[in-house]
Write a protein that holds these residues in place. Structure first.
Motif: not given
Length: 314
Positions: A128, A177-178, A181, A203, A207, A210
């Motif tokens: 990412i 996304a980060t 997570y 997640f 995604y 990833t």
């Protein structure tokens, strides 16, 4: 010529009286000695009783003084203990504050490792990109010549949205996304396993391509496994069994979806432990042997060999 009968009777009676008087004179001194001895014994007994009462009274007084002294010392000790407990409570509060700060730092470091760890096998994989990097490396905008404005009397249809607008609405930002997570991982570290499972699954849905998707899948299984252990400790065997079964399924998905991932050996090992909790030693042995055969140089393979040795000694 024998004396008359009346005279003999008188003589006999007189003799008996004489003998009786002599016996009475002989027994009188004996009775006096016995009475005197009894009086002496009674006096001694009274003195002994008085001495015993005095000793008991002295012992009671001495015991009362000792009890009073002990009570005073106990009250003093309790007061000191209360003060010490207050000091310990304050110190515990300070230590708890430090622990919370250290826990936050550990969470931050763990998240940095989870998010920024090397890809499996050292090979570069999808990652990412931060927003700034994505802005630098993204495609340059294509200049578009503006079309002439239509006449006011005949308005035309609105121009179609360009590809950039479609991508902006269909692909969430990398930062989201980060953050997602990180939120899931923090929930796991704090024991909020149900929240962690939901966030990790979200997640994976958003995604799936990833490199964090494999780790998220592993943590789904780990969350189910930890939740099962908690329920097991509380005596809820039914729900614990259900969570162990879900853990087996989620750990197995790590191998299915990411056969070359770096979490596959750990997932296989934890799957075997869950199978042992489910009383399925034969299947657990098969999974452990598969781990040893396919990943012999890993740390999990060493643990798997130890578990296999325990199973085969049964």
């Amino acid at each position: 010529m024998s004396p008359p009968r009346g005279r003999g009777w008188v003589l006999g009676t007189a003799g008996w009286l004489i003998l009786t008087g002599c016996a009475a004179q002989e027994t009188t001194p004996l009775l006096r000695e016995d009475v005197s001895r009894i009086r002496t014994d009674l006096a001694r007994l009274e003195q002994s009783i008085q001495r015993g009462q005095a000793e008991v009274k002295a012992d009671l007084q001495r015991g009362e003084r000792q009890n009073a002294q002990t009570l005073t010392e106990l009250q003093r000790s309790l007061a000191q203990l209360g003060t010490r407990l207050e000091d310990i409570s304050r110190e515990t509060g300070r230590i708890q504050g430090r622990l919370d700060e250290l826990r936050r730092r550990v969470d931050t470091l763990a998240l940095q490792f989870e998010v920024g760890g090397p890809p499996p096998g050292g090979a570069p994989g999808p990652r990412i990109a931060p927003p700034a990097e994505a802005a630098r490396t993204g495609p340059a905008p294509v200049p578009v010549t503006p079309a002439p404005a239509p006449p006011a009397s005949a308005p035309g249809p609105p121009p179609p949205a360009g590809p950039g607008a479609s991508a902006a609405t269909s692909v969430p930002p990398a930062r989201q996304a980060t953050d997602l997570y990180q939120t899931a991982y923090i929930d796991y570290t704090r024991g909020n396993y149900n929240l962690a499972i939901a966030a990790f699954k979200e997640f994976i849905r958003l995604y799936p391509e990833t490199d964090l998707a494999e780790k998220a899948q592993y943590w789904v299984g780990e969350s189910h496994f930890s939740l099962a252990r908690d329920l097991q400790g509380r005596g809820d065997r039914t729900r614990s069994t259900q969570e162990f079964e879900r853990a087996v399924q989620e750990f197995r998905r790590v191998l299915i979806n990411h056969p070359r991932g770096d979490r596959v050996p750990t997932a296989l090992y934890k799957e075997s432990l869950a199978l042992l909790e489910l009383q399925q030693p034969a299947l657990a042995e098969a999974r452990l042997q598969f781990l040893v055969d396919q990943f012999p140089s890993t740390e999990e393979a060493v643990k798997a060999k130890e578990e296999l040795a325990k199973l085969r000694r049964r």
